[in-house]
Motif scaffolding. Sequence first.
Motif, PDB file in Angstrom:
ATOM      1  N   ILE A   1       0.859  -1.192   0.000  1.00  0.00           N
ATOM      2  CA  ILE A   1       0.000   0.000   0.000  1.00  0.00           C
ATOM      3  C   ILE A   1       0.890   1.235   0.000  1.00  0.00           C
ATOM      4  CG2 ILE A   1      -1.767   1.295   1.249  1.00  0.00           C
ATOM      5  CD1 ILE A   1      -2.729  -1.354   2.431  1.00  0.00           C
ATOM      6  N   GLU A   2       0.718   2.086  -0.978  1.00  0.00           N
ATOM      7  CA  GLU A   2       1.520   3.309  -1.084  1.00  0.00           C
ATOM      8  C   GLU A   2       0.620   4.534  -0.996  1.00  0.00           C
ATOM      9  OE1 GLU A   2       4.557   3.710  -3.928  1.00  0.00           O
ATOM     10  OE2 GLU A   2       5.037   1.569  -4.021  1.00  0.00           O
ATOM     11  N   ARG A   3       1.183   5.592  -0.456  1.00  0.00           N
ATOM     12  CA  ARG A   3       0.452   6.853  -0.320  1.00  0.00           C
ATOM     13  C   ARG A   3       1.312   7.994  -0.823  1.00  0.00           C
ATOM     14  NH1 ARG A   3      -0.753   3.862   4.237  1.00  0.00           N
ATOM     15  NH2 ARG A   3      -2.992   3.580   4.689  1.00  0.00           N
ATOM     16  N   SER A   4       0.654   8.942  -1.437  1.00  0.00           N
ATOM     17  CA  SER A   4       1.314  10.163  -1.893  1.00  0.00           C
ATOM     18  C   SER A   4       0.297  11.293  -1.851  1.00  0.00           C
ATOM     19  CB  SER A   4       1.853   9.988  -3.320  1.00  0.00           C
ATOM     20  OG  SER A   4       2.463  11.189  -3.768  1.00  0.00           O
TER      21      SER A   4
ATOM     22  N   GLN B   1      -2.872  12.994  -1.072  1.00  0.00           N
ATOM     23  CA  GLN B   1      -4.217  12.514  -0.795  1.00  0.00           C
ATOM     24  C   GLN B   1      -4.528  11.184  -1.487  1.00  0.00           C
ATOM     25  OE1 GLN B   1      -6.313  14.118   1.352  1.00  0.00           O
ATOM     26  NE2 GLN B   1      -4.569  15.483   1.730  1.00  0.00           N
ATOM     27  N   LYS B   2      -3.559  10.688  -2.243  1.00  0.00           N
ATOM     28  CA  LYS B   2      -3.791   9.469  -3.006  1.00  0.00           C
ATOM     29  C   LYS B   2      -3.236   8.246  -2.289  1.00  0.00           C
ATOM     30  CE  LYS B   2      -3.762  11.711  -7.544  1.00  0.00           C
ATOM     31  NZ  LYS B   2      -3.123  11.725  -8.891  1.00  0.00           N
ATOM     32  N   MET B   3      -3.896   7.114  -2.500  1.00  0.00           N
ATOM     33  CA  MET B   3      -3.445   5.841  -1.943  1.00  0.00           C
ATOM     34  C   MET B   3      -3.740   4.734  -2.952  1.00  0.00           C
ATOM     35  SD  MET B   3      -4.574   3.904   1.607  1.00  0.00           S
ATOM     36  CE  MET B   3      -6.175   3.387   0.961  1.00  0.00           C
ATOM     37  N   TRP B   4      -2.800   3.833  -3.172  1.00  0.00           N
ATOM     38  CA  TRP B   4      -3.019   2.744  -4.114  1.00  0.00           C
ATOM     39  C   TRP B   4      -2.305   1.482  -3.643  1.00  0.00           C
ATOM     40  CZ3 TRP B   4       0.175   6.854  -4.767  1.00  0.00           C
ATOM     41  CH2 TRP B   4       1.523   6.598  -5.073  1.00  0.00           C
ATOM     42  N   THR B   5      -2.792   0.337  -4.151  1.00  0.00           N
ATOM     43  CA  THR B   5      -2.258  -0.971  -3.775  1.00  0.00           C
ATOM     44  C   THR B   5      -1.712  -1.660  -5.009  1.00  0.00           C
ATOM     45  OG1 THR B   5      -3.956  -1.150  -2.065  1.00  0.00           O
ATOM     46  CG2 THR B   5      -2.813  -3.170  -2.677  1.00  0.00           C
TER      47      THR B   5
END
Length: 265
Positions: free
Chosen positions: A186-189, A191-195
């Motif tokens: 799980i990565e965050r940058s 306001q975004k988050m993706w798997t």
Amino acid sequence: MRTLSQLVEYRRSLVQDSVDLSNKITATLKNYYPQVLEWFKEKDTYIFCDFIQKWPSLTAVKKARKQTLLDFFESHNSHYSTVNNARLDSIKNSMPLTLDEGVIVPNQILVEVLITQFKVLLKGIEKLDKAIKSAYKAQQDKKIFDSLPGAGPQLAPRLLVAFGSNRARYNDAAELQKYAGIAPIIERSGQKMWTHWRYSCPTFLRQTFVEWAGFSIRYSFWAKAYYEQQKAKGKPHNSIIRSLAFKWIRIVFRCWKTNTPYDES
């Protein structure tokens, strides 16, 4: 264990080679002799290979006597009369795709070369199967992996190798899930988050868990129920299988740690 580890990986590699070769044979036959692909649904068999070696073109097989063909089928343990009669009828009524020797001759020669290679691969896989069976039979944890639904003679040894015999190697299932590349990242940058998949992992190990998870749907009640549930939610097939593999590792890890065969009930 080290012997078994290499054997199962080599077998998987040879199986992939046989699939690639089978696809080449199929593509070549479609150029001049597509009928034989209908007569034999399974390509990774000696009956398919021997038939093409004996009758490498439609013209050649049309010259064969009915009894000669029946004897051939019988000698290769093809005893279903309905199947054999359907083949005979098709051979009799089939029309050649082309009569152009410029197409037939080069493709026929290529098929004969590929079929020879294919038979060598099939024999190699059989030899590895015998060695795997012998090495796997000697493992004390065999009963655990034999109990897993859908594992069978090919995947059970691979799963045993995936866990190994050293129960102190992993403190919990999460360690194995991460090492095998099954646990998602799980990565965050901002306001975004993706798997996404773990990019760095032992490919063969992850492949083992994913392939078995796919097979387990046919043999495990809860795995099939979970698959159907996720499918109804609109989840893609590959995503569901990865998630299923993640869950299976937790279950099998507990069986492995406690030396307890899996029980579906």
